[in-house]
Design a protein around this motif. Structure first.
Motif, PDB file in Angstrom:
ATOM      1  N   VAL A   4      31.159  51.152  44.438  1.00 48.61           N
ATOM      2  CA  VAL A   4      30.777  52.905  44.111  1.00 48.61           C
ATOM      3  C   VAL A   4      32.309  53.898  44.668  1.00 48.61           C
ATOM      4  CG1 VAL A   4      29.852  55.241  43.911  1.00 48.61           C
ATOM      5  CG2 VAL A   4      28.139  52.983  43.638  1.00 48.61           C
ATOM      6  N   ALA A   5      33.111  53.425  44.487  1.00 46.35           N
ATOM      7  CA  ALA A   5      33.890  53.774  45.334  1.00 46.35           C
ATOM      8  C   ALA A   5      34.455  55.554  46.114  1.00 46.35           C
ATOM      9  CB  ALA A   5      35.480  53.664  44.471  1.00 46.35           C
ATOM     10  N   GLU A   6      34.012  56.567  44.654  1.00 43.29           N
ATOM     11  CA  GLU A   6      33.935  57.462  45.539  1.00 43.29           C
ATOM     12  C   GLU A   6      32.776  58.931  44.408  1.00 43.29           C
ATOM     13  OE1 GLU A   6      37.633  59.443  46.235  1.00 43.29           O
ATOM     14  OE2 GLU A   6      38.779  58.125  45.613  1.00 43.29           O
ATOM     15  N   ILE A   7      32.397  59.809  44.458  1.00 41.67           N
ATOM     16  CA  ILE A   7      32.058  60.675  43.817  1.00 41.67           C
ATOM     17  C   ILE A   7      32.489  61.579  44.166  1.00 41.67           C
ATOM     18  CG2 ILE A   7      29.198  61.835  43.665  1.00 41.67           C
ATOM     19  CD1 ILE A   7      28.290  58.981  45.060  1.00 41.67           C
ATOM     20  N   PHE A   8      32.261  62.722  43.047  1.00 42.52           N
ATOM     21  CA  PHE A   8      33.003  63.563  43.118  1.00 42.52           C
ATOM     22  C   PHE A   8      31.909  64.672  42.381  1.00 42.52           C
ATOM     23  CE2 PHE A   8      37.740  63.118  43.614  1.00 42.52           C
ATOM     24  CZ  PHE A   8      37.852  61.817  43.423  1.00 42.52           C
ATOM     25  N   ARG A  88      18.511  44.089  44.603  1.00 45.07           N
ATOM     26  CA  ARG A  88      19.339  42.515  45.216  1.00 45.07           C
ATOM     27  C   ARG A  88      20.636  42.588  45.826  1.00 45.07           C
ATOM     28  NH1 ARG A  88      19.935  39.837  39.703  1.00 45.07           N
ATOM     29  NH2 ARG A  88      20.464  41.569  38.717  1.00 45.07           N
ATOM     30  N   LYS A  89      21.078  43.737  46.261  1.00 43.81           N
ATOM     31  CA  LYS A  89      22.404  44.078  47.181  1.00 43.81           C
ATOM     32  C   LYS A  89      22.943  43.847  46.101  1.00 43.81           C
ATOM     33  CE  LYS A  89      19.419  43.575  51.591  1.00 43.81           C
ATOM     34  NZ  LYS A  89      19.029  44.279  51.931  1.00 43.81           N
ATOM     35  N   MET A  90      23.032  43.869  44.946  1.00 42.82           N
ATOM     36  CA  MET A  90      24.434  43.651  43.723  1.00 42.82           C
ATOM     37  C   MET A  90      25.205  45.231  44.200  1.00 42.82           C
ATOM     38  SD  MET A  90      23.257  41.961  40.368  1.00 42.82           S
ATOM     39  CE  MET A  90      23.986  42.895  39.578  1.00 42.82           C
ATOM     40  N   LEU A  91      24.869  46.084  44.795  1.00 41.85           N
ATOM     41  CA  LEU A  91      25.930  47.706  44.753  1.00 41.85           C
ATOM     42  C   LEU A  91      26.119  48.157  46.080  1.00 41.85           C
ATOM     43  CD1 LEU A  91      26.841  50.642  42.422  1.00 41.85           C
ATOM     44  CD2 LEU A  91      24.408  50.906  43.424  1.00 41.85           C
ATOM     45  N   ALA A  92      27.006  48.351  46.241  1.00 40.19           N
ATOM     46  CA  ALA A  92      27.964  48.672  47.211  1.00 40.19           C
ATOM     47  C   ALA A  92      28.243  50.281  47.070  1.00 40.19           C
ATOM     48  CB  ALA A  92      28.710  47.977  48.000  1.00 40.19           C
ATOM     49  N   ILE A  93      28.671  51.093  48.289  1.00 38.63           N
ATOM     50  CA  ILE A  93      28.956  52.566  48.372  1.00 38.63           C
ATOM     51  C   ILE A  93      30.087  52.352  49.683  1.00 38.63           C
ATOM     52  CG2 ILE A  93      28.334  54.626  49.353  1.00 38.63           C
ATOM     53  CD1 ILE A  93      27.009  53.350  46.535  1.00 38.63           C
ATOM     54  N   LEU A 137      24.686  58.510  38.628  1.00 41.08           N
ATOM     55  CA  LEU A 137      25.235  56.829  39.280  1.00 41.08           C
ATOM     56  C   LEU A 137      24.432  55.752  38.019  1.00 41.08           C
ATOM     57  CD1 LEU A 137      23.721  57.277  42.759  1.00 41.08           C
ATOM     58  CD2 LEU A 137      25.938  56.161  41.845  1.00 41.08           C
ATOM     59  N   LEU A 138      23.066  55.997  37.639  1.00 38.96           N
ATOM     60  CA  LEU A 138      22.609  55.599  36.409  1.00 38.96           C
ATOM     61  C   LEU A 138      23.869  55.037  34.928  1.00 38.96           C
ATOM     62  CD1 LEU A 138      19.269  57.802  35.927  1.00 38.96           C
ATOM     63  CD2 LEU A 138      19.843  54.966  37.117  1.00 38.96           C
ATOM     64  N   LEU A 139      24.631  56.468  35.047  1.00 33.41           N
ATOM     65  CA  LEU A 139      25.262  55.908  33.516  1.00 33.41           C
ATOM     66  C   LEU A 139      26.432  54.981  33.845  1.00 33.41           C
ATOM     67  CD1 LEU A 139      26.545  57.051  31.036  1.00 33.41           C
ATOM     68  CD2 LEU A 139      27.745  59.011  32.029  1.00 33.41           C
ATOM     69  N   ALA A 140      27.454  55.315  35.677  1.00 28.04           N
ATOM     70  CA  ALA A 140      27.744  54.142  35.720  1.00 28.04           C
ATOM     71  C   ALA A 140      27.951  53.155  35.941  1.00 28.04           C
ATOM     72  CB  ALA A 140      29.090  55.031  36.965  1.00 28.04           C
ATOM     73  N   PHE A 141      26.456  52.493  36.261  1.00 28.93           N
ATOM     74  CA  PHE A 141      26.284  51.340  36.207  1.00 28.93           C
ATOM     75  C   PHE A 141      26.301  50.782  35.016  1.00 28.93           C
ATOM     76  CE2 PHE A 141      22.893  48.247  37.645  1.00 28.93           C
ATOM     77  CZ  PHE A 141      23.509  47.343  38.248  1.00 28.93           C
ATOM     78  N   ALA A 142      25.535  51.568  33.883  1.00 30.72           N
ATOM     79  CA  ALA A 142      25.088  51.203  33.051  1.00 30.72           C
ATOM     80  C   ALA A 142      26.281  50.468  32.413  1.00 30.72           C
ATOM     81  CB  ALA A 142      24.112  52.433  32.036  1.00 30.72           C
ATOM     82  N   CYS A 143      27.193  51.478  32.349  1.00 32.12           N
ATOM     83  CA  CYS A 143      28.715  51.454  31.938  1.00 32.12           C
ATOM     84  C   CYS A 143      29.187  50.453  32.172  1.00 32.12           C
ATOM     85  CB  CYS A 143      29.413  52.674  31.640  1.00 32.12           C
ATOM     86  SG  CYS A 143      28.447  53.369  30.369  1.00 32.12           S
ATOM     87  N   LEU A 151      35.507  50.230  37.662  1.00 26.07           N
ATOM     88  CA  LEU A 151      35.214  52.200  37.338  1.00 26.07           C
ATOM     89  C   LEU A 151      35.298  52.446  38.697  1.00 26.07           C
ATOM     90  CD1 LEU A 151      32.068  52.026  34.570  1.00 26.07           C
ATOM     91  CD2 LEU A 151      34.180  52.332  34.066  1.00 26.07           C
ATOM     92  N   PRO A 152      36.229  53.575  39.114  1.00 27.12           N
ATOM     93  CA  PRO A 152      36.585  53.104  40.096  1.00 27.12           C
ATOM     94  C   PRO A 152      35.766  55.098  40.705  1.00 27.12           C
ATOM     95  CG  PRO A 152      38.422  54.260  38.831  1.00 27.12           C
ATOM     96  CD  PRO A 152      37.616  53.419  38.051  1.00 27.12           C
ATOM     97  N   LYS A 153      35.693  55.822  39.876  1.00 25.64           N
ATOM     98  CA  LYS A 153      34.786  56.818  39.668  1.00 25.64           C
ATOM     99  C   LYS A 153      33.494  57.272  40.037  1.00 25.64           C
ATOM    100  CE  LYS A 153      39.588  57.728  41.889  1.00 25.64           C
ATOM    101  NZ  LYS A 153      39.614  58.118  43.559  1.00 25.64           N
ATOM    102  N   ILE A 154      32.553  58.327  39.966  1.00 29.09           N
ATOM    103  CA  ILE A 154      31.516  58.447  39.498  1.00 29.09           C
ATOM    104  C   ILE A 154      32.087  60.228  39.467  1.00 29.09           C
ATOM    105  CG2 ILE A 154      29.245  58.999  40.142  1.00 29.09           C
ATOM    106  CD1 ILE A 154      29.511  55.412  40.344  1.00 29.09           C
ATOM    107  N   LEU A 155      31.701  61.159  37.953  1.00 29.03           N
ATOM    108  CA  LEU A 155      31.627  62.685  38.324  1.00 29.03           C
ATOM    109  C   LEU A 155      30.346  62.648  38.128  1.00 29.03           C
ATOM    110  CD1 LEU A 155      34.991  61.536  36.233  1.00 29.03           C
ATOM    111  CD2 LEU A 155      34.575  62.367  38.800  1.00 29.03           C
TER     112      LEU A 155
END
Length: 159
Positions: A4-8, A88-93, A137-143, A151-155
């Motif tokens: 997750v690079a950024e959250i706006f 499983r530590k597959m998601l980094a912030i 976050l759910l949507l971004a991860f699923a996609c 996916l560089p941004k989460i909005l």
């Protein structure tokens, strides 16, 4: 894994203002796909983004059909998949994510509960007043799982 690079997060914007902000945020990137929560006011955002980006824009419904029948809907499946990835530590912030926004995301994710429907499927719901950032976050991860692109941004759109 995923980053997750950024959250706006922006609120109190009209549908056209929200679509314009998203286009500005996406403009530096070679966008191949844009997924939008198409439920409620998101449908208008999807329509406006489609006018600019065409078929790259995909409207997604959280209440839509899950890929696996043990889940009542897409949201339930995505929530369990995200939970599994986190364990499983597959998601980094990234450190670029604003700490108050991340804290709100964690609070919203922690508010998720699950239950079985009468038919035996798993349904997920939130006890929080809002779950917009967690849902984002759910949507971004699923996609991201269904796409080979980063996916560089989460909005999350707050209304």
């Amino acid at each position: 894994g995923f980053l997750v690079a950024e959250i706006f997060s922006f609120s109190h914007s009209s549908i056209p203002e929200s679509a314009e902000r998203i286009l500005r945020i996406l403009s530096p990137y070679p966008v191949q796909e844009v997924y939008v929560d198409d439920t409620g006011v998101g449908g208008g955002v999807t329509d406006l983004l489609s006018q600019s980006l065409g078929e790259k824009v995909q409207g997604v419904h959280f209440g839509g059909k899950a890929r696996m029948p043990k889940y009542a809907n897409a949201r339930a499946q995505w929530a369990f998949e995200l939970k599994d990835a986190l364990s499983r530590k597959m998601l980094a912030i990234s450190q670029n994510v604003d700490e108050p926004i991340w804290e709100k995301a964690v609070e919203q994710l922690a508010s998720f509960r699950w239950e079985f429907t009468r038919g035996g499927a798993i349904r997920v719901f939130s006890t929080a007043q809002r779950s917009d950032i967690a849902d984002c976050l759910l949507l971004a991860f699923a996609c991201a799982q269904s796409s080979s692109d980063f996916l560089p941004k989460i909005l999350p759109l707050e209304g």
